[in-house]
Design a protein around this motif. Structure first.
Motif, PDB file in Angstrom:
ATOM      1  N   GLU A   1       0.824  -0.804   0.082  1.00 35.52           N
ATOM      2  CA  GLU A   1      -0.364   0.245  -0.111  1.00 35.52           C
ATOM      3  C   GLU A   1       0.584   1.268  -0.222  1.00 35.52           C
ATOM      4  O   GLU A   1       0.282   2.439  -0.723  1.00 35.52           O
ATOM      5  N   LEU A   2       1.964   1.066   0.554  1.00 30.51           N
ATOM      6  CA  LEU A   2       3.153   2.383   0.349  1.00 30.51           C
ATOM      7  C   LEU A   2       3.472   2.628  -0.594  1.00 30.51           C
ATOM      8  O   LEU A   2       3.442   3.583  -1.358  1.00 30.51           O
ATOM      9  N   GLU A   3       3.733   1.334  -0.974  1.00 30.82           N
ATOM     10  CA  GLU A   3       3.917   1.411  -2.375  1.00 30.82           C
ATOM     11  C   GLU A   3       4.166   1.731  -3.827  1.00 30.82           C
ATOM     12  O   GLU A   3       3.920   2.585  -4.311  1.00 30.82           O
TER      13      GLU A   3
ATOM     14  N   GLN B   1       1.819   7.171  -6.652  1.00 28.86           N
ATOM     15  CA  GLN B   1       0.721   8.029  -6.781  1.00 28.86           C
ATOM     16  C   GLN B   1       1.224   9.392  -6.100  1.00 28.86           C
ATOM     17  O   GLN B   1       0.853  10.066  -6.948  1.00 28.86           O
ATOM     18  N   LEU B   2       1.842   9.476  -5.434  1.00 26.71           N
ATOM     19  CA  LEU B   2       2.654  10.999  -5.030  1.00 26.71           C
ATOM     20  C   LEU B   2       3.425  11.137  -6.212  1.00 26.71           C
ATOM     21  O   LEU B   2       3.537  11.944  -6.495  1.00 26.71           O
ATOM     22  N   LEU B   3       4.072  10.123  -6.891  1.00 26.57           N
ATOM     23  CA  LEU B   3       5.072  10.160  -8.123  1.00 26.57           C
ATOM     24  C   LEU B   3       4.318  10.870  -8.898  1.00 26.57           C
ATOM     25  O   LEU B   3       4.667  12.087  -9.923  1.00 26.57           O
TER      26      LEU B   3
ATOM     27  N   THR C   1       4.143  19.597 -11.592  1.00 18.39           N
ATOM     28  CA  THR C   1       4.432  20.246 -12.092  1.00 18.39           C
ATOM     29  C   THR C   1       4.437  20.555 -13.199  1.00 18.39           C
ATOM     30  O   THR C   1       5.087  21.522 -14.087  1.00 18.39           O
ATOM     31  N   ARG C   2       4.081  19.297 -14.250  1.00 18.96           N
ATOM     32  CA  ARG C   2       3.741  19.472 -15.950  1.00 18.96           C
ATOM     33  C   ARG C   2       2.496  21.082 -15.806  1.00 18.96           C
ATOM     34  O   ARG C   2       2.159  21.894 -16.083  1.00 18.96           O
TER      35      ARG C   2
END
Length: 621
Positions: free
Chosen positions: A199-201, A206-208, A215-216
């Motif tokens: 789940e953390l992965e 998702q955060l990435l 950024t876009r």
């Protein structure tokens, strides 16, 4: 004092396969409490279920090595529960049927756990729960039975002491049966709960993704800002947005007329627009405003649109749309880009609106100078060319009066500004280059004969005033039109003609000066003193314009004369009773000492009153 204790001790019991750890139920209560503290009470359910499942699987594998019968293993599972200290006793019934390959044809098991350690510890640590708490027990039972049958079987606790019930009852069925029964619930989610590491992965991914979007978006916003600072137009901006997001974009006004589009060939755009218009009419989607919304997704047979309004000074002035095919799309992310483009579009349109209105107001100031006769002829012609007008052409001047039916001074001023701006836009859309200004609280329009082309000035003004009434139904509009002027130096005279015609626009919304006949000639010759002398002689006491009673009788006389002496029509116009009107007519005849049925008298009196109105001495609104 120093004390040293040294000792070595060993268990004499040899460990064959698995070491046994002796502990109390309270230890598992402490573990449960710490888990709740560290991963949350909601995640305990899945964690303990899988913990119990693995214990059940291990015990089942050990039991299968004894080559015992299926019936014996089913009976032995609950006994292992008791031996492990999970419960003190059990009532258990299992009904099943298997085929020749030992595959389950039917399975249903149910029972009661007596003195569940989980229920007891949960009550100690947390109190009464909202749902069942024997997660380890149902995990153990599910894992054990699944392993010995070789097919997924799941236990579900029906009642539980931990949530205040009198006993802990459970039921077991094949997993597929539970999924069918509980398809609208989330009760089985924890059976397949993702491990916290996974789940953390997933959260990290998702955060990435979100970081990439941000950024876009920041880069997108910077480019929009640069383009606006550089004074780019809306078409260039739309092209840039399409190049960045690769989604066709359409910008429309509130009437869904195209302002610009990008990312679609001309032919395809026309097909998209036509299909969307058919959809809008079929679904009765009104325009102006099109939709009172912040974001809307509309799907038709051949396209999908993500639409957001363009807001300017808290008003919707248009719509931006991303146009898709019928595939799935990430509308939430796309909306972030579309919304920022809409904001940029509003700034560009505001800039264009400001430039346009500034230019039009400059033209209005120019018109004011013409009407005041402050400019020589060559200067007028030269400035006219700067505004795109050939003022050596013949022209008309129209004067329009407008006011709100009800409202404050602030409302009147707001209406004046709105009418001014709407007039600019109307003639711009018609591609009519005119001069528009304010004078004496009215709107003044100078229109060259070349501008109106082959139409009559009356028809042009009729279309215009109908448009204004449609846009401002709360307002009252009427207009006077001058005769055709052939010299720009005669503009003040044409303005006076239009103003005179406006004063006589009582029953009609538009009155051309040409239609005034002898009244226009009289006033135009500026024979004002003679008209006043005749008015005083013929109207007698009714010419006392300071007396409200006399003015009221004068209004009655004017309406009566306009209607050719018809009492019923006059009664309706003045909202009087027939007896009241007859009384007034009799009173007027007595004061004038005239017979109002005499055509000559009627014509002369009507001419005098019209002249007074045209001179501005009498207002009958």
């Amino acid at each position: 004092m120093t004390v040293i204790v040294s000792e070595e001790s060993y268990s004499l019991e040899e460990v064959a396969d698995d070491r046994k750890i002796i502990t109390s139920a309270s230890v598992f209560g402490i573990l449960r409490q710490q888990l709740a503290k560290n991963i949350g009470i909601k995640r305990i359910k899945g964690f303990l279920f899988h913990y119990g499942w693995e214990m059940g699987v291990k015990n089942a594998k050990e039991a299968l090595q004894t080559e015992s019968s299926l019936e014996y293993l089913i009976k032995n599972g609950p006994i292992l529960h008791i031996l492990n200290g999970h419960i003190r006793g059990i009532k258990h019934e299992c009904n099943f049927d298997v085929d020749e390959k030992q595959r389950i044809k039917h399975f249903h098991s149910f029972g009661t756990w007596i003195d569940s350690y989980e229920a007891e510890e949960h009550l100690k640590r947390f109190g009464i729960s909202n749902g069942p708490v024997c997660h380890t027990l149902i995990g153990f039972a599910s894992g054990f039975m699944t392993t010995i049958f070789g097919e997924p079987l799941l236990a579900r606790e029906i009642t539980c002491v931990g949530k205040g019930d009198s006993k802990c009852c459970w039921e077991m069925k094949p997993k597929k049966e539970w999924e069918t029964e509980l398809q609208d619930e989330h009760e089985l989610d924890f059976y397949n709960e993702t491990p916290i590491v996974k789940e953390l992965e997933y959260t990290y991914d998702q955060l990435l993704d979100q970081k990439n979007v941000v950024t876009r978006l920041a880069n997108f916003q910077n480019k929009l800002t640069e383009e606006i600072i550089n004074g780019t137009d809306l078409q260039t901006l739309a092209d840039m947005v399409y190049e960045m997001v690769q989604i066709p974009i359409i910008v429309e006004d509130t009437a869904l007329r195209t302002i610009t589009f990008s990312g679609l060939p001309e032919e395809q755009y026309l097909l998209v627009k036509e299909e969307f218009e058919c959809y809008r009419q079929a679904n009765r989607l009104e325009t102006n405003p099109f939709f009172p919304f912040r974001k809307k997704i509309i799907k038709t047979e051949t396209q999908e649109r993500l639409i957001t309004p363009i807001l300017l000074q808290k008003e919707v002035i248009g719509y931006c749309s991303f146009v898709y095919d019928q595939m799935e799309h990430h509308h939430e992310e796309d909306y972030l880009f579309l919304d920022r483009f809409a904001n940029a579009a509003s700034l560009i349109l505001l800039n264009e609106k400001t430039k346009f209105e500034t230019f039009e107001r400059m033209k209005g100031s120019f018109l004011e100078q013409i009407l005041e006769g402050r400019l020589p002829g060559n200067e007028i012609s030269k400035r006219g060319k700067y505004t795109g007008l050939d003022l050596e052409q013949n022209y008309y001047i129209s004067v329009m009066e407008y006011k709100k039916i009800q409202g404050s001074i602030e409302d009147e001023f707001l209406l004046q500004e709105q009418v001014f701006e709407t007039t600019f836009r109307y003639f711009k859309e018609k591609k009519h280059n005119i001069l528009v200004g304010h004078r004496d609280g009215n709107l003044v329009l100078l229109i060259t004969n070349e501008t109106i082309d082959k139409k009559s000035i009356y028809d042009v003004m009729q279309e215009y005033i109908n448009y204004m009434i449609g846009n401002y139904p709360q307002g009252q509009f009427k207009m006077g039109i001058s005769r055709l002027g052939d010299d720009i130096h005669q503009a003040p005279k044409c303005y006076e003609e239009a103003a005179i015609a406006l004063r006589l626009a009582i029953k009609k919304k538009i009155v051309p000066f040409q239609s005034l006949g002898i009244v226009g000639v009289l006033i135009n010759s500026k024979n004002i003193s003679g008209i006043r002398m005749i008015a005083e002689q013929e109207l007698g006491p009714l010419y006392n314009l300071e007396d409200p009673r006399m003015v009221e009788l004068l209004k009655t006389l004017y309406s009566f004369l306009l209607n050719g002496g018809k009492l019923e029509q006059t009664m309706n116009d003045l909202a009087l009773s027939m007896s009241g009107l007859r009384h007034r007519v009799t009173r007027i005849e007595s004061l004038l000492e005239k017979d109002l049925r005499d055509p000559n008298e009627m014509h002369q009196l009507l001419l005098i009153i019209k002249s007074l109105i045209a001179m501005g001495e009498l207002s009958l609104d």
